[in-house]
Design a protein around this motif. Sequence first.
Motif, mmCIF file in Angstrom:
data_model
loop_
_atom_site.group_PDB
_atom_site.id
_atom_site.type_symbol
_atom_site.label_atom_id
_atom_site.label_comp_id
_atom_site.label_asym_id
_atom_site.label_seq_id
_atom_site.Cartn_x
_atom_site.Cartn_y
_atom_site.Cartn_z
ATOM 1 N N THR A 162 0.808 -1.266 -0.068
ATOM 2 C CA THR A 162 -0.082 -0.128 -0.215
ATOM 3 C C THR A 162 1.030 1.263 -0.315
ATOM 4 N N ALA A 163 0.558 2.052 -1.307
ATOM 5 C CA ALA A 163 1.172 3.171 -1.281
ATOM 6 C C ALA A 163 0.603 5.050 -1.110
ATOM 7 N N THR A 164 1.081 5.555 0.171
ATOM 8 C CA THR A 164 -0.280 6.377 1.124
ATOM 9 C C THR A 164 0.687 7.664 0.511
ATOM 10 N N GLY A 165 -0.017 8.622 0.786
ATOM 11 C CA GLY A 165 0.351 10.192 -0.259
ATOM 12 C C GLY A 165 -0.281 11.477 0.756
ATOM 13 N N ILE A 166 0.133 12.399 0.285
ATOM 14 C CA ILE A 166 -0.860 13.246 0.167
ATOM 15 C C ILE A 166 -1.304 14.021 -0.766
ATOM 16 N N LEU A 167 -2.763 13.724 -1.085
ATOM 17 C CA LEU A 167 -2.861 14.942 -2.732
ATOM 18 C C LEU A 167 -3.305 15.428 -2.353
ATOM 19 N N PHE A 168 -3.853 16.203 -3.855
ATOM 20 C CA PHE A 168 -4.417 17.632 -4.180
ATOM 21 C C PHE A 168 -5.186 17.462 -5.427
ATOM 22 N N ALA A 169 -6.598 18.134 -5.072
ATOM 23 C CA ALA A 169 -7.229 17.940 -6.175
ATOM 24 C C ALA A 169 -6.260 18.261 -7.161
ATOM 25 N N TYR A 170 -7.223 17.325 -8.541
ATOM 26 C CA TYR A 170 -6.825 17.350 -9.930
ATOM 27 C C TYR A 170 -7.007 18.789 -10.351
ATOM 28 N N THR A 171 -5.728 19.731 -10.836
ATOM 29 C CA THR A 171 -6.061 20.644 -11.575
ATOM 30 C C THR A 171 -5.472 20.261 -13.221
ATOM 31 N N GLY A 172 -6.546 20.861 -14.520
ATOM 32 C CA GLY A 172 -6.199 20.458 -15.577
ATOM 33 C C GLY A 172 -4.947 21.536 -15.407
ATOM 34 N N PRO A 173 -4.617 20.667 -17.206
ATOM 35 C CA PRO A 173 -3.707 22.114 -18.077
ATOM 36 C C PRO A 173 -4.039 23.671 -17.714
ATOM 37 N N SER A 174 -5.560 23.886 -17.683
ATOM 38 C CA SER A 174 -6.122 25.537 -17.499
ATOM 39 C C SER A 174 -5.495 25.895 -16.245
ATOM 40 N N GLY A 175 -5.835 24.789 -14.503
ATOM 41 C CA GLY A 175 -5.606 24.606 -13.707
ATOM 42 C C GLY A 175 -7.198 25.410 -13.397
ATOM 43 N N GLU A 176 -8.260 24.813 -14.039
ATOM 44 C CA GLU A 176 -9.528 24.841 -13.952
ATOM 45 C C GLU A 176 -9.259 23.395 -13.333
ATOM 46 N N ARG A 177 -10.255 23.415 -12.104
ATOM 47 C CA ARG A 177 -10.908 21.864 -11.726
ATOM 48 C C ARG A 177 -12.694 22.814 -11.093
ATOM 49 N N THR A 178 -13.009 20.998 -11.043
ATOM 50 C CA THR A 178 -14.842 21.568 -10.658
ATOM 51 C C THR A 178 -14.601 20.257 -9.550
ATOM 52 N N GLU A 179 -15.084 20.856 -8.763
ATOM 53 C CA GLU A 179 -15.754 19.841 -7.104
ATOM 54 C C GLU A 179 -17.395 19.910 -7.108
ATOM 55 N N ARG A 180 -17.999 18.934 -7.002
ATOM 56 C CA ARG A 180 -19.322 18.990 -7.050
ATOM 57 C C ARG A 180 -19.206 18.619 -5.425
ATOM 58 N N SER A 181 -20.437 18.967 -4.205
ATOM 59 C CA SER A 181 -20.594 18.296 -3.659
ATOM 60 C C SER A 181 -22.660 17.832 -3.556
ATOM 61 N N GLU A 182 -22.628 17.200 -2.939
ATOM 62 C CA GLU A 182 -24.411 17.619 -2.805
ATOM 63 C C GLU A 182 -24.823 16.727 -1.383
ATOM 64 N N SER A 183 -25.769 17.375 -1.231
ATOM 65 C CA SER A 183 -26.603 16.795 -0.042
ATOM 66 C C SER A 183 -27.438 16.395 0.143
ATOM 67 N N VAL A 184 -28.072 15.632 0.658
ATOM 68 C CA VAL A 184 -29.126 14.854 0.608
ATOM 69 C C VAL A 184 -29.762 14.635 1.644
ATOM 70 N N SER A 185 -31.159 15.429 2.214
ATOM 71 C CA SER A 185 -32.157 15.667 2.711
ATOM 72 C C SER A 185 -32.816 13.937 2.524
ATOM 73 N N ARG A 186 -33.201 12.992 3.596
ATOM 74 C CA ARG A 186 -34.433 11.545 3.507
ATOM 75 C C ARG A 186 -35.778 12.008 4.945
ATOM 76 N N ALA A 187 -36.918 11.666 4.101
ATOM 77 C CA ALA A 187 -37.446 12.030 5.101
ATOM 78 C C ALA A 187 -38.368 10.841 4.652
ATOM 79 N N VAL A 188 -40.121 10.834 5.904
ATOM 80 C CA VAL A 188 -40.867 10.131 5.349
ATOM 81 C C VAL A 188 -41.784 11.085 5.016
ATOM 82 N N TYR A 189 -41.796 10.733 3.931
ATOM 83 C CA TYR A 189 -42.914 11.769 3.472
ATOM 84 C C TYR A 189 -44.583 11.265 1.757
ATOM 85 N N ALA A 190 -45.351 11.925 1.743
ATOM 86 C CA ALA A 190 -46.032 11.433 1.064
ATOM 87 C C ALA A 190 -46.145 13.042 0.337
ATOM 88 N N PRO A 191 -46.234 12.843 -0.980
ATOM 89 C CA PRO A 191 -46.247 14.516 -1.677
ATOM 90 C C PRO A 191 -47.373 14.176 -2.104
#
Lengths: 229, 698
Positions: free
Chosen positions: B279-308
């Motif tokens: 196993t190789a371990t290391g500290i990495l950073f989010a990859y940034t493409g050649p233009s220096g741009e990168r996209t992060e996507r985050s998602e948070s979901v709420s779940r509940a008992v619900y009747a539409p």
Amino acid sequence: MPNTLTNPGLFDKITIDSGTTQLGIRDITFFPQAVQITPDILQAPFEVAAGRTVFTSPYLGDNHPDQPTDVTIALPWPEFELAQGPDVAFLKKIRKLGRVIQLAPWLQDYEFYTAPAGQDVFYLPRRHAASLMGKNEGTFGVSFTVNGVARTVVFKDVLTTSTAVTSGEAWVHRTSRLIKTNPAMVATSEVEVTYYPLYRVRPLTSTIEIRRKGREPLDFVFVETTENT
Amino acid sequence: MPQTGLLSVVTNVKAKVTAQLSVLTNVTTSRVDSLSANTTVTRSLAAILAEGWRVIGVKVEMDLGDGALTEIPRSELGSSIRISSSFDGFTDEVSFQLAGRKYSPFKSALIRGQQRVRMTGILLRPGLITTRKIFEGAVAIGKYFGDPPFATVSAVDSFGRHSSKQVHLNLEPGSRRTRLSVLLEILNTYGIQAGEINLGPEQGGILFKPVSVSGVTLGEFLRDFLKPTGAVYWFDQSTEKLHAQKFRPGTVYRTLDSSNMGRELEVMVPATNNANNVTATGILFAYTGPSGERTERSESVSRAVYAPLVASKRQNKADGSLTTLSLSSVSEESEVGKLIKWTNYLGGNVVSQVTEELGWYAPMAAPKKQLSSGTIQHNPDRDVYQYADGSWRSVDREEYQVIRRTRLLKYYSSAGYLTQRWDFRESFAADRQAITQTTDGVNETFLPTYMTEDGVGWINDIEKLNIWEHSITDVQGDDAKLLSYEVMNLYGLFAYPVAKQPNSYGYGPIALKTFKKSSTESVQWVGKVVTSYRALSEEEHTVTTTRQSIVGMAGTNTPIIGGTSVDPIRTVTGTRPPVEQLTDFQAAQQARSTAVDNVQVALNEAHYYYIHDEWAETNGELQVIAFEELRAQGKWPLRFSIPVDYDLRKGHTLRINRPEHGLNNEDMLAWTVETEIDLKTGANRQTLVVDHFPPELR
């Protein structure tokens, strides 16, 4: 010191150093028991897994014979008569000269060259003895054949690798190991040279055994040393 | 390092020897802007190696102090020459002896100076000579013995002169340099020529991490620096170039079988407790493409008992009749809300961001329509549904869908400073319009329109998700006055109010009878907020005054501004917000990657091994490190000897054929080549360690 045999080879007297000795191998009255010339063939084996062997010889330089050798010469005189006077004294002196000694046993030797196309210069591993030790160059000659065809051998006092050589001849330098021939090889060729080598040796061991009055058996072992010329 | 196209082919074969040249050129323009040529005189050598008797020699040349290389005469050269070349070390080394008192260090500096040394190997069968440069380097260690007088000399290759020098290298974070470019720069610094360099994709990978190296030798640095690419490097004596590639078999250099290998063959299989799960371990950073741009996507979901929610009545578009519905809605656990955020970074800055909020929703609908006669009737164009709370909707059941969306865009000047930001907000809304018009301020005429239950005119009969609001903020500065401004212009659904006079429109029947300049609302400027900062000095961002003025439309019911007003300037003190400037920044994350040799695990259970590597930039590189370590642990080194072959070097691929041992034409790589030559007798051998990799490790 009778020695009536003049044919070159085994019956000729060995010349040591400046030609002062008259020691013949089979001299009727005065001879060493034998001359042992041991050519150490310089090579090393490498055994491969197939049960065979690859031989390797050291490379001594360009235009040298295919197979280098290194000789040890043993000269035992078991029945040396003190009566032999000057020769005995000379042999005793040799042990203490402290310098390289030239020794010509007048035995013909053979060298083989596998010469690539274009080669016209050859080096003998040792100098030819006749001219240097005052022997007849015709009797104690050099032969030079290319693929079995002999070329006329001519001895020269002046010869360099750039000397122009007459066509069909092989010129041998009287005082060095150089031979030059013309024409040069047109393709890879087998060149055979016969000559009478002059060894440069040093006495390694010399045993004098006092057996009885009037007899001092001498046992010499000479080893070949650096050829400087 | 552009190379202008002249390829010179040099052969050491003597002119009078006929030889065939096979010229192999490797042009790797895609990876490195250089040309490397590998010229091999193969035919002569092959002919010699086929001989059962061959002649071997070495010519040693040395700089005796005059700067020129002089051949050492045989009489001064000891008989034994040894050349060591292995991936275990960084450099090739030769040792030989020099005979004579003149080599005493008390007489000359010959063995204690970095004198150049060159060795040429001579291998021939009579009539056919090949020569090879086998070593080029300089004296490293000399030792003198008095009686008999001789010196033993160890020389290291040209790379060895530098390999123990210390590297000093600093790279800024986010340098985006490729490993190849850094490698070439370093080689250039030390005057080492690059040979065949193949560091894999992306020119060996792109560096984002900061690099700060000092006190590490060049040899060690290159080893560690190239590790994430899986490449090993070696210096080739004949070309005097440094090669770097993965340790994989390539072009087969020679096939060796029992007729040219020594009798002894030693195979070192890996120990049964060798690591087989790396196993190789290391500290990495989010990859940034050649233009220096990168996209992060985050998602948070709420779940509940619900009747539409479902509709209780439907209004038929044909006749406006109401039908009571009995729709069922199951109450179960489900997603009731979700927030997805896409953030685009340029370096460390957010340059755009989109958020979407999902939820259960049924768009509102207009149940009525007003005709130009003033008659108000049911909506004839769409069935609409009434829910239990009395609201009218376009569908009979709530649907899970995007109910809000925001977009943020930021613009930076060429110098990297924030100049403008745009905020867009999308939501479900209906755009309103007038229901009456007056030309004299007294008499009103009706306008055709969809209408809500409470009499508001709608242009369309249902809500739609649209950009109803946005703002544009300009950021300006006045360096001379140490001032900076932020001007936020607000845009929203709005219709200008006017006095009740001829040619005015009015919403009706709103109780206040507010009249508008336009019959419909549109998205337009509704106000602005100006914030100005005055700094104490350029150096200190301490703000003496922060002034904020707010200007807006009065009398509107825009979603944004409550009324036209010019708020009194509010002065507050505080800290000036740091100037927003494009920066390089990335968030670190721990990462690990494991490579497993399942064959070994099946044979010997799992044996774990962990490596931490700080040079890896991506997960893929950690995988490479783990796999290469697994290969190193699982390889089978073979040791055997062959008669000397002056061309064979470490890194060469050999095809080994010893079928009696079950070894059938396996390609292996030379890891170590130890050459010993006795110049007096011609005894010689090359002891090789070649690495065999079982199929699972290839």
